[in-house]
Design an enzyme around this catalytic site. Sequence first.
Site, short mmCIF file in Angstrom:
data_model
loop_
_atom_site.label_atom_id
_atom_site.label_comp_id
_atom_site.label_asym_id
_atom_site.label_seq_id
_atom_site.Cartn_x
_atom_site.Cartn_y
_atom_site.Cartn_z
N HIS A 75 6.70 -19.58 -1.16
CA HIS A 75 7.70 -18.91 -0.35
C HIS A 75 7.69 -19.39 1.10
O HIS A 75 8.18 -18.69 2.01
CB HIS A 75 7.48 -17.39 -0.37
CG HIS A 75 7.67 -16.77 -1.72
ND1 HIS A 75 8.87 -16.83 -2.40
CD2 HIS A 75 6.81 -16.09 -2.53
CE1 HIS A 75 8.76 -16.21 -3.56
NE2 HIS A 75 7.50 -15.75 -3.67
N HIS A 91 -2.15 -12.50 -6.26
CA HIS A 91 -2.43 -11.26 -5.55
C HIS A 91 -3.53 -10.42 -6.21
O HIS A 91 -3.84 -9.32 -5.74
CB HIS A 91 -1.18 -10.39 -5.39
CG HIS A 91 -0.11 -11.03 -4.57
ND1 HIS A 91 1.04 -10.36 -4.19
CD2 HIS A 91 0.01 -12.28 -4.04
CE1 HIS A 91 1.80 -11.16 -3.48
NE2 HIS A 91 1.20 -12.33 -3.37
N HIS A 95 -1.82 -16.67 -4.58
CA HIS A 95 -0.51 -16.51 -5.24
C HIS A 95 -0.42 -15.31 -6.17
O HIS A 95 0.58 -14.59 -6.14
CB HIS A 95 -0.10 -17.76 -6.01
CG HIS A 95 1.23 -17.63 -6.71
ND1 HIS A 95 2.42 -17.46 -6.02
CD2 HIS A 95 1.56 -17.62 -8.02
CE1 HIS A 95 3.42 -17.37 -6.89
NE2 HIS A 95 2.94 -17.45 -8.11
N GLU A 129 1.99 -16.26 3.39
CA GLU A 129 3.29 -16.62 2.83
C GLU A 129 4.13 -15.44 2.37
O GLU A 129 5.32 -15.61 2.11
CB GLU A 129 3.12 -17.63 1.70
CG GLU A 129 2.64 -17.08 0.40
CD GLU A 129 3.61 -17.45 -0.74
OE1 GLU A 129 4.44 -18.34 -0.58
OE2 GLU A 129 3.51 -16.79 -1.77
N ASN A 130 3.55 -14.24 2.27
CA ASN A 130 4.32 -13.05 1.90
C ASN A 130 4.33 -12.01 3.02
O ASN A 130 4.66 -10.84 2.79
CB ASN A 130 3.75 -12.40 0.64
CG ASN A 130 3.84 -13.27 -0.58
OD1 ASN A 130 2.83 -13.53 -1.23
ND2 ASN A 130 5.02 -13.74 -0.91
#
Length: 271
Positions: A68, A180, A178, A39-40
């Site tokens: 995201h 990290h 989420h 998602e990143n």
Amino acid sequence: MKFLFLGDVVGRAGREGIADRLPGLIERYGFDFVVVNGENASHGRGLTEPHFNGIRAAGADIVTLGDHAFDQRDTISFIERETTLVRPINMAPGTPGRGAMFVEGRNGHRVLVVNALGRVFMGPADDPFRAVEAAIAACPLGEQADAIIVDFHTEATSEIQGMGHFLDGRASLVVGTHTHIPTADLRILKGGTALLADAGMCGDYDSVIGVDPDEPLNRFLTGIANGRFTPAEGEATLCGVAVETDPRTGLAVKVLPVRVGGVLAQALPEF
């Protein structure tokens, strides 16, 4: 079976780390199935189709998302046709894409992957507990599914641990994404479900959770935005978890941390 879950891919560093290291990990350890949270992956926010294809080409069987999920505009145009891309199941009704996917792994294992958003310190979302429970009830572990992997994308460690206990005995792995930052609470619960509060990221840890430190420091010190967050581009550490399951039940019998490359202490999943 043996499967690998890798946390949020962040920017170019994360994508290059996946491309360089994931194929070797699959070959070395003989993983039957691989899930990667992407998602990143695109500029630190969201996932474009070319970057999704790159993660898949490196060996990911399923790519999951998070808050995201739709930050990159073109995700809306390709998520409906991609049967290996999963967005959070508890997004609003009518959201494009799928929140759970039942697929066959490279060695014939049947795997259910569910992605969900937390609600503590996060934006609006439907009840993740009931949404995940419904998906699992439709495809029970040890019956239709040889393994069930739940990626719970959440800010609070209490919420992910709650999900783990809620699903204990009904899922192979419940893992948080989420924040990290890889946590040290990796374990197998009493019912046989492996649990980890956060898998960490696949990105450059010489950073502030994957971002070049200058702008976060500016905002911490002044409270004023001076520019955009820019993903750090040093060597990535691939962070995640490896799980071995009982072939009869699909529950975890071994769970091991994975940290490969970059500046963090290394942890290889020696089964």
